[in-house]
Design an enzyme around this catalytic site. Structure first.
Site, PDB file in Angstrom:
ATOM      1  N   PRO A 123      -1.915 -10.167  -7.895  1.00 38.83           N
ATOM      2  CA  PRO A 123      -2.685  -9.207  -8.927  1.00 38.83           C
ATOM      3  C   PRO A 123      -3.209  -8.058  -8.092  1.00 38.83           C
ATOM      4  CG  PRO A 123      -3.825 -11.367  -9.105  1.00 38.83           C
ATOM      5  CD  PRO A 123      -2.368 -11.648  -8.247  1.00 38.83           C
ATOM      6  N   ASN A 124      -3.128  -6.793  -8.324  1.00 33.97           N
ATOM      7  CA  ASN A 124      -3.699  -5.563  -7.715  1.00 33.97           C
ATOM      8  C   ASN A 124      -3.211  -5.223  -6.609  1.00 33.97           C
ATOM      9  OD1 ASN A 124      -5.820  -5.476  -9.720  1.00 33.97           O
ATOM     10  ND2 ASN A 124      -6.861  -7.404  -8.876  1.00 33.97           N
ATOM     11  N   ARG A 164      -7.704   2.423  -2.488  1.00 29.59           N
ATOM     12  CA  ARG A 164      -9.124   1.959  -2.313  1.00 29.59           C
ATOM     13  C   ARG A 164      -9.001   0.944  -0.999  1.00 29.59           C
ATOM     14  NH1 ARG A 164     -10.752   1.307  -7.802  1.00 29.59           N
ATOM     15  NH2 ARG A 164     -10.338   3.397  -8.040  1.00 29.59           N
ATOM     16  N   TYR A 211      -7.125  -3.235   3.455  1.00 36.71           N
ATOM     17  CA  TYR A 211      -5.750  -3.220   3.063  1.00 36.71           C
ATOM     18  C   TYR A 211      -4.912  -2.066   3.412  1.00 36.71           C
ATOM     19  CZ  TYR A 211      -7.735  -6.760  -0.002  1.00 36.71           C
ATOM     20  OH  TYR A 211      -8.499  -7.515  -0.614  1.00 36.71           O
ATOM     21  N   ASN A 235       2.616 -13.470  -1.360  1.00 36.15           N
ATOM     22  CA  ASN A 235       0.944 -12.900  -1.179  1.00 36.15           C
ATOM     23  C   ASN A 235       0.572 -13.166  -2.720  1.00 36.15           C
ATOM     24  OD1 ASN A 235      -1.408 -11.949  -1.112  1.00 36.15           O
ATOM     25  ND2 ASN A 235      -0.906 -10.088   0.042  1.00 36.15           N
ATOM     26  N   ALA A 291      -5.648 -12.668  -5.461  1.00 34.46           N
ATOM     27  CA  ALA A 291      -6.781 -13.424  -5.781  1.00 34.46           C
ATOM     28  C   ALA A 291      -6.381 -14.889  -6.214  1.00 34.46           C
ATOM     29  CB  ALA A 291      -7.431 -12.706  -6.732  1.00 34.46           C
ATOM     30  N   GLU A 296       3.512 -17.656   3.524  1.00 33.06           N
ATOM     31  CA  GLU A 296       2.488 -17.007   2.852  1.00 33.06           C
ATOM     32  C   GLU A 296       2.012 -15.758   3.670  1.00 33.06           C
ATOM     33  OE1 GLU A 296      -1.133 -19.468   3.267  1.00 33.06           O
ATOM     34  OE2 GLU A 296      -2.055 -18.516   1.530  1.00 33.06           O
ATOM     35  N   HIS A 299      -0.975 -12.659   4.084  1.00 28.62           N
ATOM     36  CA  HIS A 299      -2.151 -11.912   3.476  1.00 28.62           C
ATOM     37  C   HIS A 299      -2.393 -10.669   4.345  1.00 28.62           C
ATOM     38  CE1 HIS A 299      -3.294 -14.562   0.631  1.00 28.62           C
ATOM     39  NE2 HIS A 299      -3.139 -15.818   1.338  1.00 28.62           N
ATOM     40  N   ARG A 352     -13.382 -13.458   5.923  1.00 28.71           N
ATOM     41  CA  ARG A 352     -13.972 -12.970   4.585  1.00 28.71           C
ATOM     42  C   ARG A 352     -14.963 -13.952   3.990  1.00 28.71           C
ATOM     43  NH1 ARG A 352      -9.872  -9.452   1.428  1.00 28.71           N
ATOM     44  NH2 ARG A 352     -11.586  -8.882   0.371  1.00 28.71           N
TER      45      ARG A 352
HETATM   46  O1  CA2 Z   1      -5.474 -10.002   2.235  1.00 27.31           O
HETATM   47  C1  CA2 Z   1      -4.562  -9.987   1.188  1.00 27.31           C
HETATM   48  O2  CA2 Z   1      -3.351  -9.567   1.006  1.00 27.31           O
HETATM   49  C2  CA2 Z   1      -5.154 -10.564  -0.109  1.00 27.31           C
HETATM   50  O3  CA2 Z   1      -4.168 -11.603  -0.620  1.00 27.31           O
HETATM   51  C3  CA2 Z   1      -5.589  -9.566  -1.074  1.00 27.31           C
HETATM   52  C4  CA2 Z   1      -6.108  -9.990  -2.500  1.00 27.31           C
HETATM   53  C5  CA2 Z   1      -7.312 -10.861  -2.007  1.00 27.31           C
HETATM   54  O4  CA2 Z   1      -8.034 -11.558  -3.140  1.00 27.31           O
HETATM   55  C6  CA2 Z   1      -7.043 -11.999  -1.279  1.00 27.31           C
HETATM   56  O5  CA2 Z   1      -8.007 -12.715  -0.880  1.00 27.31           O
HETATM   57  C7  CA2 Z   1      -6.450 -11.369   0.326  1.00 27.31           C
HETATM   58  C8  CA2 Z   1      -6.550  -8.721  -3.195  1.00 27.31           C
HETATM   59  C9  CA2 Z   1      -5.514  -7.483  -3.396  1.00 27.31           C
HETATM   60  C10 CA2 Z   1      -6.300  -6.470  -4.170  1.00 27.31           C
HETATM   61  O6  CA2 Z   1      -5.550  -5.291  -3.612  1.00 27.31           O
HETATM   62  C11 CA2 Z   1      -6.294  -4.091  -3.832  1.00 27.31           C
HETATM   63  C12 CA2 Z   1      -5.522  -2.932  -3.537  1.00 27.31           C
HETATM   64  C13 CA2 Z   1      -6.156  -1.757  -3.653  1.00 27.31           C
HETATM   65  C14 CA2 Z   1      -7.383  -1.855  -4.088  1.00 27.31           C
HETATM   66  C15 CA2 Z   1      -8.375  -2.801  -4.359  1.00 27.31           C
HETATM   67  C16 CA2 Z   1      -7.474  -4.001  -4.196  1.00 27.31           C
END
Ligand code: CA2
Length: 145
Positions: A9-10, A17, A22, A73, A76, A97, A99, A106
């Protein structure tokens, strides 16, 4: 060699952002990096992204007999989803995996990775480069196991 890359997700919002966490590259850049890495390495690849836990579970189940390995990946869902862990265990395909951020540095709630318990290796904190390294590791792993 046929590889499935799954993003949770996301991650489709990459680049819009939180660049400090990221990076500035968008989701299309991630897909291009994966496709180009696989093209150069002589691997076939499908890239899948979903914001829905059940859709990710379905995709992992469908991978059996179709793909040789998985790069995942779970975003969340990494820290919450026993369902994704169980699906990875059920298909028993080698999985790596990834990230983008360094989750080890974090929040406490990010310190557990359920999916990681079913993966042969984890890359974190390398940005999109982590996907390239994961794909090349998976190729090597599949050739030697
Ligand atoms: O670091 C990573 O790749 C994560 O899997 C990214 C997830 C986070 O919940 C994990 O703890 C670590 C979040 C991805 C959300 O991506 C966004 C992209 C643009 C703006 C905000 C969030």
């Amino acid at each position: 060699m046929n590889i499935l890359v799954i993003n949770g997700p996301n991650l489709n919002l990459l680049g819009i952002r939180e660049p400090d966490l990221y990076g500035r590259q968008d989701y299309a850049a991630l897909v291009s990096l994966v496709e180009e890495t696989c093209r150069q390495a002589g691997m076939d690849v499908e890239v899948f992204q979903s914001n829905h836990e059940g859709a990710i579970v379905d995709k992992i189940q469908e991978a059996l007999g179709k793909f040789d390995g998985i790069v995942i990946n779970p975003a969340a869902y990494t820290h919450t989803s026993v369902a994704i862990l169980d699906a990875l265990k059920a298909v028993a395909l080698p999985a790596v995996e990834v990230h983008i951020s360094d989750v080890s540095q974090r929040e406490d709630f990010r310190q557990i990775s359920y999916a990681g318990m079913a993966c042969v290796k984890t890359y974190m904190g390398l940005g999109l480069e982590g996907y390239r390294q994961a794909l090349l590791y998976l190729k090597e792993y599949l050739q030697t196991h």
